[in-house]
Design a protein around this motif. Sequence first.
Motif, PDB file in Angstrom:
ATOM      1  N   ILE A   1       0.815  -1.217   0.000  1.00  0.00           N
ATOM      2  CA  ILE A   1       0.000   0.000   0.000  1.00  0.00           C
ATOM      3  C   ILE A   1       0.846   1.263   0.000  1.00  0.00           C
ATOM      4  O   ILE A   1       0.633   2.181  -0.803  1.00  0.00           O
ATOM      5  N   MET A   2       1.835   1.347   0.877  1.00  0.00           N
ATOM      6  CA  MET A   2       2.628   2.561   0.980  1.00  0.00           C
ATOM      7  C   MET A   2       3.454   2.797  -0.275  1.00  0.00           C
ATOM      8  O   MET A   2       3.642   3.944  -0.705  1.00  0.00           O
TER       9      MET A   2
ATOM     10  N   THR B   1     -13.578   8.565   9.038  1.00  0.00           N
ATOM     11  CA  THR B   1     -12.882   8.685  10.328  1.00  0.00           C
ATOM     12  C   THR B   1     -13.721   8.094  11.458  1.00  0.00           C
ATOM     13  O   THR B   1     -13.212   7.316  12.285  1.00  0.00           O
ATOM     14  N   ALA B   2     -14.997   8.441  11.505  1.00  0.00           N
ATOM     15  CA  ALA B   2     -15.873   7.946  12.576  1.00  0.00           C
ATOM     16  C   ALA B   2     -16.058   6.440  12.495  1.00  0.00           C
ATOM     17  O   ALA B   2     -15.993   5.737  13.522  1.00  0.00           O
ATOM     18  N   CYS B   3     -16.283   5.930  11.302  1.00  0.00           N
ATOM     19  CA  CYS B   3     -16.493   4.491  11.139  1.00  0.00           C
ATOM     20  C   CYS B   3     -15.233   3.712  11.493  1.00  0.00           C
ATOM     21  O   CYS B   3     -15.302   2.652  12.126  1.00  0.00           O
ATOM     22  N   ALA B   4     -14.084   4.238  11.092  1.00  0.00           N
ATOM     23  CA  ALA B   4     -12.818   3.567  11.417  1.00  0.00           C
ATOM     24  C   ALA B   4     -12.611   3.509  12.926  1.00  0.00           C
ATOM     25  O   ALA B   4     -12.221   2.473  13.479  1.00  0.00           O
ATOM     26  N   MET B   5     -12.887   4.621  13.609  1.00  0.00           N
ATOM     27  CA  MET B   5     -12.745   4.641  15.064  1.00  0.00           C
ATOM     28  C   MET B   5     -13.680   3.637  15.723  1.00  0.00           C
ATOM     29  O   MET B   5     -13.286   2.912  16.648  1.00  0.00           O
ATOM     30  N   ALA B   6     -14.928   3.600  15.243  1.00  0.00           N
ATOM     31  CA  ALA B   6     -15.915   2.704  15.844  1.00  0.00           C
ATOM     32  C   ALA B   6     -15.500   1.251  15.698  1.00  0.00           C
ATOM     33  O   ALA B   6     -15.547   0.466  16.664  1.00  0.00           O
TER      34      ALA B   6
ATOM     35  N   SER C   1      -3.736  11.083  13.280  1.00  0.00           N
ATOM     36  CA  SER C   1      -3.296  12.335  12.663  1.00  0.00           C
ATOM     37  C   SER C   1      -2.717  12.074  11.284  1.00  0.00           C
ATOM     38  O   SER C   1      -3.072  12.740  10.295  1.00  0.00           O
ATOM     39  N   GLY C   2      -1.822  11.085  11.205  1.00  0.00           N
ATOM     40  CA  GLY C   2      -1.261  10.716   9.900  1.00  0.00           C
ATOM     41  C   GLY C   2      -2.322  10.199   8.959  1.00  0.00           C
ATOM     42  O   GLY C   2      -2.320  10.522   7.760  1.00  0.00           O
ATOM     43  N   PHE C   3      -3.243   9.404   9.492  1.00  0.00           N
ATOM     44  CA  PHE C   3      -4.318   8.844   8.678  1.00  0.00           C
ATOM     45  C   PHE C   3      -5.201   9.951   8.096  1.00  0.00           C
ATOM     46  O   PHE C   3      -5.531   9.937   6.904  1.00  0.00           O
ATOM     47  N   ILE C   4      -5.581  10.923   8.911  1.00  0.00           N
ATOM     48  CA  ILE C   4      -6.464  12.001   8.450  1.00  0.00           C
ATOM     49  C   ILE C   4      -5.769  12.872   7.407  1.00  0.00           C
ATOM     50  O   ILE C   4      -6.371  13.254   6.391  1.00  0.00           O
ATOM     51  N   LEU C   5      -4.496  13.196   7.634  1.00  0.00           N
ATOM     52  CA  LEU C   5      -3.754  14.011   6.668  1.00  0.00           C
ATOM     53  C   LEU C   5      -3.638  13.296   5.328  1.00  0.00           C
ATOM     54  O   LEU C   5      -3.777  13.909   4.265  1.00  0.00           O
ATOM     55  N   MET C   6      -3.380  11.991   5.355  1.00  0.00           N
ATOM     56  CA  MET C   6      -3.289  11.215   4.126  1.00  0.00           C
ATOM     57  C   MET C   6      -4.672  11.038   3.492  1.00  0.00           C
ATOM     58  O   MET C   6      -4.810  11.081   2.257  1.00  0.00           O
ATOM     59  N   LEU C   7      -5.688  10.877   4.321  1.00  0.00           N
ATOM     60  CA  LEU C   7      -7.048  10.710   3.813  1.00  0.00           C
ATOM     61  C   LEU C   7      -7.498  11.939   3.036  1.00  0.00           C
ATOM     62  O   LEU C   7      -8.164  11.826   2.007  1.00  0.00           O
TER      63      LEU C   7
ATOM     64  N   GLU D   1      -6.059  -0.036   5.239  1.00  0.00           N
ATOM     65  CA  GLU D   1      -5.272  -1.258   5.413  1.00  0.00           C
ATOM     66  C   GLU D   1      -3.831  -0.944   5.781  1.00  0.00           C
ATOM     67  O   GLU D   1      -3.268  -1.525   6.719  1.00  0.00           O
ATOM     68  N   GLY D   2      -3.234   0.016   5.073  1.00  0.00           N
ATOM     69  CA  GLY D   2      -1.814   0.278   5.256  1.00  0.00           C
ATOM     70  C   GLY D   2      -1.474   1.028   6.531  1.00  0.00           C
ATOM     71  O   GLY D   2      -0.422   0.788   7.127  1.00  0.00           O
ATOM     72  N   MET D   3      -2.361   1.941   6.974  1.00  0.00           N
ATOM     73  CA  MET D   3      -2.040   2.778   8.127  1.00  0.00           C
ATOM     74  C   MET D   3      -2.765   2.368   9.401  1.00  0.00           C
ATOM     75  O   MET D   3      -2.263   2.614  10.505  1.00  0.00           O
ATOM     76  N   LEU D   4      -3.949   1.774   9.273  1.00  0.00           N
ATOM     77  CA  LEU D   4      -4.706   1.389  10.467  1.00  0.00           C
ATOM     78  C   LEU D   4      -4.811  -0.121  10.636  1.00  0.00           C
ATOM     79  O   LEU D   4      -5.368  -0.595  11.627  1.00  0.00           O
TER      80      LEU D   4
END
Length: 396
Positions: free
Chosen positions: A134-135, A294-299, A314-320, A343-346
């Motif tokens: 992925i990266m 973001t919300a669904c991933a957290m849940a 933080s990294g996930f949101i910036l990349m998203l 998949e790659g970050m979380l």
Amino acid sequence: MKKFRISLLWQVLIAIAAGIALGQFLPVPVARIFVTFNGLFGNFLTFAIPLIIIGLIIPAISDLGKGAGRLLLVTAAIAYGSTIFSGFFTYFSGRAVFPELITESAHTAAIIDNPGNMALKPYFTVEMPAPLDIMTALLLSFCIGLGLSAVKGDTLRMAAADFRDIVSLLITKVIIPLLPLHIFGIFLNMTVSGQVASIISVFVKIIVVIFILHILLLLVQFVLAGIIGRKNPLRLLKNMLPAYATALGTQSSAATIPVTLAQTIKNGVSKNIATFVIPLCATIHLSGSTMKITACAMAIMMMSGMPVNTTDFSGFILMLGITMVAAPGVPGGAIMAALGILEGMLGFDETAQALMIALYIAMDSFGTACNVTGDGAIAVIVDRIDGKKENLMQHS
């Protein structure tokens, strides 16, 4: 005769309901057929995700940078800022609210973390290794996309556009049509495993929270637009409601552009600015989609007992925020573009991705409506900035 079509939202809802209902009495040998399909489809999705990233991100970044003028840079910066704000606003709201709503179940956690723990096993599996991780795909896409925006040659740019068309066909003709069957198999297996009730109860809670958050986000966007544009924010928001309602029906930012454009001009934005900003933001401004992801991933991470920390998100949101630029204009397109970084970050596996897709699509209309309505707020801000520039030029 007009061909009857069921929207993707209803297909997913029907798939979830059918999986829960048939899971009560479907013979195990028959149910395992669907579980086998799930294994094959999940492996194919793993193979396709890097291709989706490369096919969508390279031309998106290339087109964004091509002929980038001041107005384009200003609009893109504001849209990206709005998207990032949405992600962090959702994250910190979720940290405050979700622990009270989501109780981790050891059984549920084991199943989400390890699909092999589910009650039903596939008859067979076929390994489909991804051509790139992925990266690597993300970095390659950014490098080539930025390079294409800087060079004059068209050969690679045309090849990237053709590859984007191929990937878009793969999404619209293969992956999206098969998603409901994949989700059906996931919920069928969860029903047999005896933990579907806890999943559904969390789904309902998260949907309610996200709906409230996206209303608050729109209020913040239009209050800021009203302050900068020196206009009544509630009146600005009221004028954008037809675009909001249209997006609920179309589930597409692109299909809603004519209505969004008309309502933006009604808000006093100059026609030249509106006709530039609205089509551009339909592609690059996905604050509502970012909120949902973001919300669904957290849940899902909280349900499965995975750690939720500010550094990773933080990294996930910036990349998203960057990845959302590549989201194709089809229902569910944003979540397909985001699967790579999930998949790659979380660390989302096949089951977590399927739950993510189901939860995301269940709210697809509201996310799209939030996106296009917020486009009107950005247009007001850009119009004000452009107007200030013209006044300065006149005075000088």
